[in-house]
Design an enzyme around this catalytic site. Structure first.
Site, PDB file in Angstrom:
ATOM      1  CB  SER A 139     -21.802  33.746 -27.439  1.00 24.20           C
ATOM      2  OG  SER A 139     -22.356  35.148 -27.033  1.00 24.20           O
ATOM      3  CE1 TYR A 152     -21.400  34.143 -22.045  1.00 20.60           C
ATOM      4  CE2 TYR A 152     -21.984  36.108 -22.748  1.00 20.60           C
ATOM      5  CZ  TYR A 152     -21.413  34.251 -22.459  1.00 20.60           C
ATOM      6  OH  TYR A 152     -22.302  32.836 -23.710  1.00 20.60           O
TER       7      TYR A 152
HETATM    8  P1  NDP Z   1     -27.718  26.511 -18.990  1.00 21.63           P
HETATM    9  O1  NDP Z   1     -27.555  27.747 -17.942  1.00 21.63           O
HETATM   10  O2  NDP Z   1     -29.524  26.552 -19.443  1.00 21.63           O
HETATM   11  O3  NDP Z   1     -26.932  26.000 -19.007  1.00 21.63           O
HETATM   12  C1  NDP Z   1     -25.696  25.622 -18.710  1.00 21.63           C
HETATM   13  C2  NDP Z   1     -25.288  24.188 -18.643  1.00 21.63           C
HETATM   14  O4  NDP Z   1     -23.936  24.446 -18.187  1.00 21.63           O
HETATM   15  C3  NDP Z   1     -25.518  23.751 -17.860  1.00 21.63           C
HETATM   16  O5  NDP Z   1     -26.380  22.257 -18.499  1.00 21.63           O
HETATM   17  C4  NDP Z   1     -24.723  23.743 -16.385  1.00 21.63           C
HETATM   18  O6  NDP Z   1     -24.705  22.402 -15.439  1.00 21.63           O
HETATM   19  C5  NDP Z   1     -23.317  23.736 -17.158  1.00 21.63           C
HETATM   20  N1  NDP Z   1     -22.461  24.576 -16.512  1.00 21.63           N
HETATM   21  C6  NDP Z   1     -22.077  25.312 -16.029  1.00 21.63           C
HETATM   22  N2  NDP Z   1     -20.623  25.545 -15.437  1.00 21.63           N
HETATM   23  C7  NDP Z   1     -20.686  24.013 -14.867  1.00 21.63           C
HETATM   24  C8  NDP Z   1     -19.372  23.546 -14.636  1.00 21.63           C
HETATM   25  N3  NDP Z   1     -18.558  24.382 -13.893  1.00 21.63           N
HETATM   26  N4  NDP Z   1     -19.337  22.130 -14.943  1.00 21.63           N
HETATM   27  C9  NDP Z   1     -19.788  21.760 -16.140  1.00 21.63           C
HETATM   28  N5  NDP Z   1     -20.791  22.008 -16.118  1.00 21.63           N
HETATM   29  C10 NDP Z   1     -21.419  23.184 -16.163  1.00 21.63           C
HETATM   30  O7  NDP Z   1     -27.655  27.984 -20.391  1.00 21.63           O
HETATM   31  P2  NDP Z   1     -27.162  27.320 -21.451  1.00 21.63           P
HETATM   32  O8  NDP Z   1     -27.709  26.291 -22.435  1.00 21.63           O
HETATM   33  O9  NDP Z   1     -27.858  28.723 -22.527  1.00 21.63           O
HETATM   34  O10 NDP Z   1     -25.622  28.079 -21.808  1.00 21.63           O
HETATM   35  C11 NDP Z   1     -25.086  26.619 -23.138  1.00 21.63           C
HETATM   36  C12 NDP Z   1     -24.298  27.576 -23.544  1.00 21.63           C
HETATM   37  O11 NDP Z   1     -24.466  28.550 -24.734  1.00 21.63           O
HETATM   38  C13 NDP Z   1     -22.704  28.314 -22.655  1.00 21.63           C
HETATM   39  O12 NDP Z   1     -21.861  28.001 -22.721  1.00 21.63           O
HETATM   40  C14 NDP Z   1     -23.354  29.671 -22.671  1.00 21.63           C
HETATM   41  O13 NDP Z   1     -22.353  30.589 -22.408  1.00 21.63           O
HETATM   42  C15 NDP Z   1     -23.676  29.305 -24.317  1.00 21.63           C
HETATM   43  N6  NDP Z   1     -24.872  30.940 -24.762  1.00 21.63           N
HETATM   44  C16 NDP Z   1     -25.876  30.779 -23.978  1.00 21.63           C
HETATM   45  C17 NDP Z   1     -27.213  31.940 -25.029  1.00 21.63           C
HETATM   46  C18 NDP Z   1     -27.673  32.291 -24.055  1.00 21.63           C
HETATM   47  O14 NDP Z   1     -29.032  33.154 -24.778  1.00 21.63           O
HETATM   48  N7  NDP Z   1     -28.761  30.914 -23.586  1.00 21.63           N
HETATM   49  C19 NDP Z   1     -26.450  32.617 -26.264  1.00 21.63           C
HETATM   50  C20 NDP Z   1     -24.975  32.503 -26.611  1.00 21.63           C
HETATM   51  C21 NDP Z   1     -24.375  31.583 -25.538  1.00 21.63           C
HETATM   52  P3  NDP Z   1     -24.823  22.349 -14.065  1.00 21.63           P
HETATM   53  O15 NDP Z   1     -24.940  23.143 -14.055  1.00 21.63           O
HETATM   54  O16 NDP Z   1     -25.855  20.877 -13.436  1.00 21.63           O
HETATM   55  O17 NDP Z   1     -22.823  22.149 -14.587  1.00 21.63           O
HETATM   56  C1  8X3 Z   2     -25.309  34.892 -24.500  1.00 30.94           C
HETATM   57  C2  8X3 Z   2     -26.140  36.115 -26.008  1.00 30.94           C
HETATM   58  O1  8X3 Z   2     -27.478  37.761 -26.719  1.00 30.94           O
HETATM   59  O2  8X3 Z   2     -26.540  37.883 -23.489  1.00 30.94           O
HETATM   60  O3  8X3 Z   2     -23.942  34.457 -24.888  1.00 30.94           O
HETATM   61  O4  8X3 Z   2     -24.604  38.212 -25.396  1.00 30.94           O
HETATM   62  S1  8X3 Z   2     -26.110  37.439 -25.198  1.00 30.94           S
END
Ligand code: NDP
Ligand code: 8X3
Length: 252
Positions: A139, A152
């Site tokens: 991120s 985070y």
């Molecule tokens: P979502 O919340 O839409 O998706 C998160 C996914 O992670 C879900 O499929 C969830 O599945 C899974 N997950 C969470 N905890 C667990 C666990 N313990 N075991 C297995 N699976 C898990 O968020 P995003 O798609 O945005 O996030 C995906 C990645 O991108 C993350 O690592 C997040 O930190 C990162 N990210 C997101 C950004 C944003 O602005 N959206 C920006 C930068 C990075 P389930 O709950 O079914 O287990």
């Molecule tokens: C999540 C993106 O902009 O909330 O990793 O830090 S931000």
């Protein structure tokens, strides 16, 4: 044999979009996440296109991760790309107001979970060799500090440094490692981060143009299909309408 991608966190956001993107290119899919009903629905959507194997998996459980990898059925054992995508942010309040359990959950998922899956799949990826790819979803929060990011952002800094360090050890194996570091992207991420506050989530994304899950899935696919001699060490991607801000100063 078709290429195979192993996706963590395929039930939502980036992971779900990546399942669609890799399926469109004919890759076999191993889709994991905790919510089985979502995995089943995704399998239903995509299995007419490509072979799909689903596993309800909590990445925090190292024994379950090892067992899931050991039990991959024929046709899904030669994983060529690992998308270490599962992750979450919690408690966007100042550090001093956060429940310690939320910190532990972020470390257990974003750090320990990512390490668990990497460890389980490294022998396979090394065996595949040239062109094998690990995309670790970091991120911008792993590089740039901001209020309420505390553990985070620190967990994503781990993802970055772990990715770089992996590259050192994997030199000569042909396995690539990328820290893919998105900025603001509209998924369920903020809903999870705020404990289900839909109003807060809508407020964050309305009136601007955030990245979409599909934008990030496209980057994942791009990284995984680069010519084998190219490794993106880190790819930081923001929407055009996001940038840094001034330093905060505490005045009298
Ligand atoms: P979502 O919340 O839409 O998706 C998160 C996914 O992670 C879900 O499929 C969830 O599945 C899974 N997950 C969470 N905890 C667990 C666990 N313990 N075991 C297995 N699976 C898990 O968020 P995003 O798609 O945005 O996030 C995906 C990645 O991108 C993350 O690592 C997040 O930190 C990162 N990210 C997101 C950004 C944003 O602005 N959206 C920006 C930068 C990075 P389930 O709950 O079914 O287990
Ligand atoms: C999540 C993106 O902009 O909330 O990793 O830090 S931000």
């Amino acid at each position: 044999m078709t290429d195979c991608v192993f996706i963590t966190g395929a039930t939502s956001g980036f992971g779900r979009a990546a399942a669609h993107r890799f399926a469109a290119a004919g890759w076999s899919l191993v889709l994991t996440g905790r919510r089985l009903e979502r995995l089943e629905a995704l399998k239903e959507e995509l299995q007419g296109q490509v072979p799909v194997h689903i596993v309800a998996l909590d990445v925090r459980d190292s024994d379950a991760v090892d067992a899931a990898v050991a039990a991959l059925p024929e046709g899904f054992t030669r994983v060529r790309t690992l998308l270490n995508n599962a992750g979450l942010a919690l408690a966007p309040q100042p550090a001093q107001k956060v429940d310690r359990r939320d910190w532990h959950t972020m470390i257990d998922t974003n750090v320990t979970g990512l390490v668990n899956v990497t460890h389980a799949l490294l022998p396979t990826l090394i065996d595949v060799g040239e062109g094998a790819t690990i995309v670790n979803v970091g991120s911008i929060a792993g590089q740039w500090p901001y209020p309420g990011s505390h553990v985070y952002g620190a967990s994503k800094a781990f993802v970055k440094q772990f990715s770089y360090n992996l590259r050192c050890d994997l030199l000569g194996t042909g396995v690539r490692v990328t820290d893919l570091a998105p900025g603001i992207a509209e998924t369920e991420f903020t809903l999870v981060r705020t404990g289900g506050d839909q109003v807060a989530a809508d407020a964050l994304y309305s009136g601007t143009t955030a990245l979409t899950a599909e934008d990030i899935a496209e980057q994942m696919f791009y990284i995984a299909t680069l010519p084998p001699h190219i490794n993106f060490n880190r790819l930081e991607v923001m929407p055009t309408r996001q940038a840094w801000s001034a330093f905060a100063i505490d005045y009298d």
